[in-house]
Design a protein around this motif. Structure first.
Motif, short mmCIF file in Angstrom:
data_model
loop_
_atom_site.label_atom_id
_atom_site.label_comp_id
_atom_site.label_asym_id
_atom_site.label_seq_id
_atom_site.Cartn_x
_atom_site.Cartn_y
_atom_site.Cartn_z
N PHE A 417 -16.71 -0.31 13.15
CA PHE A 417 -15.38 -0.26 13.76
C PHE A 417 -14.35 -0.98 12.88
CE2 PHE A 417 -12.26 -2.71 16.22
CZ PHE A 417 -11.49 -1.66 16.71
N THR A 418 -14.71 -2.10 12.29
CA THR A 418 -13.77 -2.81 11.44
C THR A 418 -13.34 -1.96 10.25
OG1 THR A 418 -15.53 -3.84 10.11
CG2 THR A 418 -14.78 -5.03 12.07
N ARG A 419 -14.22 -1.05 9.81
CA ARG A 419 -13.87 -0.16 8.70
C ARG A 419 -12.74 0.79 9.13
NH1 ARG A 419 -18.70 2.29 7.55
NH2 ARG A 419 -18.26 3.77 9.23
N ASP A 420 -12.83 1.30 10.34
CA ASP A 420 -11.78 2.19 10.84
C ASP A 420 -10.49 1.41 11.15
OD1 ASP A 420 -13.49 4.36 10.66
OD2 ASP A 420 -14.21 4.14 12.72
N TYR A 421 -10.66 0.24 11.76
CA TYR A 421 -9.49 -0.51 12.23
C TYR A 421 -8.67 -1.07 11.08
CZ TYR A 421 -6.67 -3.21 15.49
OH TYR A 421 -5.62 -3.70 16.22
N GLN A 422 -9.28 -1.35 9.95
CA GLN A 422 -8.54 -1.94 8.84
C GLN A 422 -7.54 -0.95 8.23
OE1 GLN A 422 -11.33 -3.04 5.73
NE2 GLN A 422 -11.01 -1.13 4.64
N ASP A 423 -7.74 0.35 8.50
CA ASP A 423 -6.82 1.35 7.97
C ASP A 423 -5.65 1.64 8.90
OD1 ASP A 423 -8.41 1.69 5.72
OD2 ASP A 423 -9.67 3.22 6.69
N VAL A 424 -5.69 1.09 10.13
CA VAL A 424 -4.61 1.36 11.09
C VAL A 424 -3.34 0.65 10.67
CG1 VAL A 424 -3.84 1.11 13.48
CG2 VAL A 424 -6.23 1.70 12.99
N GLY A 425 -2.25 1.43 10.50
CA GLY A 425 -0.95 0.86 10.16
C GLY A 425 -0.77 0.47 8.72
N VAL A 426 -1.76 0.71 7.88
CA VAL A 426 -1.64 0.34 6.47
C VAL A 426 -0.65 1.27 5.76
CG1 VAL A 426 -2.85 0.22 4.27
CG2 VAL A 426 -3.92 -0.69 6.35
N ASP A 427 -0.76 2.57 6.01
CA ASP A 427 0.12 3.54 5.38
C ASP A 427 1.28 3.87 6.31
OD1 ASP A 427 -1.48 3.84 3.06
OD2 ASP A 427 -2.85 5.14 4.18
N SER A 428 2.41 4.24 5.74
CA SER A 428 3.60 4.55 6.53
C SER A 428 3.37 5.80 7.37
CB SER A 428 4.80 4.77 5.60
OG SER A 428 5.09 3.61 4.86
N PRO A 429 3.97 5.85 8.56
CA PRO A 429 3.85 7.05 9.39
C PRO A 429 4.45 8.27 8.69
CG PRO A 429 4.68 5.19 10.67
CD PRO A 429 4.70 4.78 9.23
N VAL A 430 3.95 9.44 9.04
CA VAL A 430 4.43 10.70 8.48
C VAL A 430 4.57 11.73 9.59
CG1 VAL A 430 3.46 10.32 6.17
CG2 VAL A 430 2.06 11.38 7.94
N TRP A 431 5.33 12.78 9.31
CA TRP A 431 5.44 13.89 10.26
C TRP A 431 4.20 14.76 10.14
CZ3 TRP A 431 8.91 13.93 13.97
CH2 TRP A 431 10.11 13.23 13.80
N GLN A 432 3.58 15.08 11.30
CA GLN A 432 2.34 15.86 11.31
C GLN A 432 2.42 16.94 12.39
OE1 GLN A 432 -1.22 13.05 10.95
NE2 GLN A 432 0.43 11.58 11.27
N ALA A 458 1.36 24.22 20.71
CA ALA A 458 1.06 22.97 20.01
C ALA A 458 1.53 23.01 18.56
CB ALA A 458 -0.43 22.68 20.08
N ALA A 459 1.42 24.19 17.93
CA ALA A 459 1.82 24.30 16.52
C ALA A 459 3.34 24.30 16.34
CB ALA A 459 1.23 25.57 15.92
N ASP A 460 4.08 24.34 17.44
CA ASP A 460 5.54 24.37 17.35
C ASP A 460 6.14 22.98 17.24
OD1 ASP A 460 5.48 27.11 17.59
OD2 ASP A 460 5.77 27.09 19.77
N TYR A 461 5.31 21.95 17.34
CA TYR A 461 5.84 20.58 17.38
C TYR A 461 5.20 19.72 16.29
CZ TYR A 461 7.31 22.18 21.98
OH TYR A 461 7.86 22.90 22.99
N GLU A 462 5.98 18.77 15.81
CA GLU A 462 5.49 17.77 14.88
C GLU A 462 5.78 16.39 15.47
OE1 GLU A 462 7.47 18.55 11.22
OE2 GLU A 462 6.03 20.08 10.60
N VAL A 463 4.88 15.46 15.23
CA VAL A 463 5.06 14.10 15.71
C VAL A 463 5.05 13.15 14.52
CG1 VAL A 463 4.05 14.57 17.95
CG2 VAL A 463 2.60 13.73 16.11
N TYR A 464 5.77 12.06 14.69
CA TYR A 464 5.84 11.04 13.65
C TYR A 464 4.83 9.96 14.00
CZ TYR A 464 8.15 7.99 10.22
OH TYR A 464 8.44 7.19 9.14
N GLY A 465 3.71 9.98 13.29
CA GLY A 465 2.64 9.06 13.64
C GLY A 465 1.88 8.55 12.44
N ASP A 466 0.99 7.60 12.70
CA ASP A 466 0.13 7.04 11.67
C ASP A 466 -0.71 8.15 11.04
OD1 ASP A 466 -1.00 4.11 10.84
OD2 ASP A 466 -2.60 5.60 10.82
N PRO A 467 -1.01 8.06 9.73
CA PRO A 467 -1.85 9.07 9.10
C PRO A 467 -3.22 9.24 9.77
CG PRO A 467 -0.77 7.76 7.41
CD PRO A 467 -0.46 7.11 8.73
#
Length: 591
Positions: A417-432, A458-467
């Protein structure tokens, strides 16, 4: 010799003294706010009214053409002060001072100063006045003057400055905050009344065929209007913030481009960045400052540029350009307000922080790898013990070995879990794109008994979120497959704006499994809760919260789980003609 010499002139003299008193009160009010340049100009204008009105009142009360005429040149000191300060006041009030260079101020002032000198030296050339006489027509004798060519120049020049001031105020009215519009209308009226009175007096029309100049008396009405503005509208207290305090004090570069991408306003900070002169740049194409100011480079939002892209002397520095489109009254007119912020220090701190994070993560990866190796070694030893020392199912040794094994497994899960959690918020959010992220997460799902369906919307929308947004959907799908029960077969993803939800987007992930009991709907997001590791849904909420996205379980037990993901306004958009992925949120929802 008595004063006033003519009883019929007394009402006019009283009116002029009243006008003088009002002007003095207004000047005093302006002096209270003298820290602002606009207030100081206002004081000069009222001083001119005082000089003009007071001397004219004295003139009307004395006998003799020569004695009356001796006061006329001194009245022109007040007249020229009023004309000049009224124009500069309008320029400042309407925010047009960037166009008024030092050279322009000198030239505008020089014309009126030259005419004033000509009035005082008229006896040498008679270009302003060609003659004078006391005329007996009317209620009392009055001074009648014959004018030369310079008088025509004076009148034309004064009218030109005053009409230009009124045009600037008219333009300002349409562009100003509604709070100041009534104030602007009243100010225009205060300009119009003396102008109309003077025009009528010069033309000698209508009721103005009388033995006096009506202009100073018109100032009495204008003074009452200005007094009303000051008292009722706090004119000098809440004037639009002076430009030198609102714009020139900015440490950020600021410039305004019109629909033709020409520079119509720029502050000192921007001039310093581009090493340019205001007189040379104002009105010139913006590409003269920087070739990036073109139709392709200008777009709404923020972008980073290196200093050497602007000019070589700025090599090693970094700037952030924030562009805001400004639409004119005509639909096809669009300009830009551009802020240029030096982010060199911010960029250096960010790079240092990134490097520190990289080193910490590297150490964490090495430590995590070594711990997992040790855990794997413990697991292998446990298996060897079981093989070499078989024990009865109910023996205490087997029980202890099981406890050790479960502890090792928990350690493995927590380290993973620490491997996954260390990547949270490291990179800037992007439109997806929601549809694309769902499809990718569904493709990683190992369960063949579960069908994931993303509805067309669902494909009609983009959200600004963590990678790691894909990890969110994968966790939700994997959670459904693991805990949905034996009969679970489908998961459906739906996205649509919330009706009456102030612009939010709602994404639902609905399955047809067993559902979640009412008492556990919030507890499932707690760390270490659940039948497996319990970190999946906790990690899901953490990833979403980075950009303000919320998640809740809203399903009914026995009918399936339903996770509602609420995306706030500004963090979602329609997937049509999107800007670059790295642009920050802020577009209106559905734009």
């Amino acid at each position: 010799m008595t004063w006033p010499a003519y009883e019929a002139a007394v009402p006019l003299i009283i009116a002029l003294f009243l006008n003088t008193g009002i002007a003095l009160i207004l000047a005093r009010e302006g002096w209270r706010h003298r820290r602002a340049l606009l207030a100081r100009i206002f004081v000069v204008m009222m001083t001119g009214v005082v000089i003009w009105s007071l001397l004219y009142a004295i003139q009307l009360g004395i006998e003799g053409a020569a004695l009356q005429f001796s006061l006329v040149p001194f009245q022109y000191i007040g007249i020229q002060l009023v004309i000049l300060s009224a124009f500069f006041f309008a320029v400042k009030y309407t925010g047009n001072e960037p166009w008024l260079t030092g050279r322009a101020v000198v030239l505008i002032t020089a014309v009126l100063a030259a005419i004033l000198i000509a009035v005082f030296t008229n006896g040498l050339h008679h270009l302003y006045y060609t003659g004078m006489a006391m005329v007996e027509t009317g209620p009392f004798p009055h001074l009648s003057l014959s004018y030369g060519p310079l008088f025509t120049v004076q009148i034309a020049y004064a009218y030109m400055l005053t009409i230009t001031a009124l045009l600037m105020m008219t333009r300002h009215y349409h562009r100003s905050n509604p709070r100041y519009r009534r104030q602007t209308v009243l100010l225009m009226l205060a300009y119009l009344i003396p102008l109309a009175g003077n025009m009528a007096g010069v033309a000698g029309i209508g009721s103005f065929r009388i033995p006096f100049d009506p202009t100073p008396f018109c100032f009495l009405i204008s003074g009452i209007i200005l007094f009303y503005i000051i008292v009722m509208h706090e004119f000098l207290a809440i004037l639009p913030i002076a430009r030198e305090h609102a714009v020139e004090a900015l440490q950020e570069g600021y410039l305004v481009l019109d629909e033709n991408r020409r520079v119509i306003d720029i502050n000192k900070a921007a001039l310093a960045i581009f090493d340019a002169s205001g007189e040379r740049i104002l009105g010139a194409p913006a590409r003269l400052l920087w070739k990036g100011f073109d139709n392709a480079g200008l777009r709404e939002g923020s972008s980073e540029v290196t200093g050497d892209a602007i000019r070589k002397a700025l090599s090693g520095r970094f700037y952030e350009l924030s562009c805001t489109p400004v639409t004119g009254r005509v639909a096809d007119q669009e300009g830009f307000i551009v802020f240029i912020h030096d982010i060199t220090e911010k960029r250096r701190y960010r790079d240092k922080l990134s490097e520190a994070n990289r080193k910490i993560n590297l150490m964490a990866d090495i430590t995590r790898h070594d711990i997992l190796n040790q855990v794997q070694g413990i697991t292998m030893i446990l298996e060897l013990i079981r093989m070499e020392e078989p024990a009865a199912p109910e023996s205490r040794l087997l029980h202890y070995l099981g406890l050790i094994e479960r502890g090792a497994v928990n350690i493995e899960h927590q380290i993973s879990f620490t491997r996954d959690y260390q990547d949270v918020g490291v990179d800037s959010p992007v439109w997806q794109n929601v549809g694309a992220v769902v499809a990718e997460a569904a493709g990683l799902l190992s369960s063949r008994n579960l069908t994931v369906t993303a509805e067309t919307g669902a494909a009609d929308y983009e959200v600004y979120g963590d990678p790691l947004l894909g990890k969110v959907f994968y966790n939700l799908f994997e959670n459904a497959a693991r805990h949905g029960g034996e009969n679970i077969s489908t998961v459906t993803v739906h996205a649509a704006p919330v009706e009456g939800g102030e612009g939010a987007l709602l994404i639902t992930i609905q399955d047809n499994g067993e559902g979640i009991p009412e008492g556990l709907k919030e507890r499932i997001f707690d760390p270490s809760f659940g039948k497996n590791t319990g970190f999946g849904l906790f990690l899901t909420r953490e990833i979403l919260s980075i950009t303000g996205i919320a998640i809740h379980e809203t399903g009914t037990e026995g009918e399936g789980a339903c996770f509602a993901v609420t995306v706030p306004p500004g963090a979602w958009r329609m997937a049509k003609a999107p800007p670059s992925p790295d642009s920050p949120p802020g577009e209106p929802a559905g734009s």
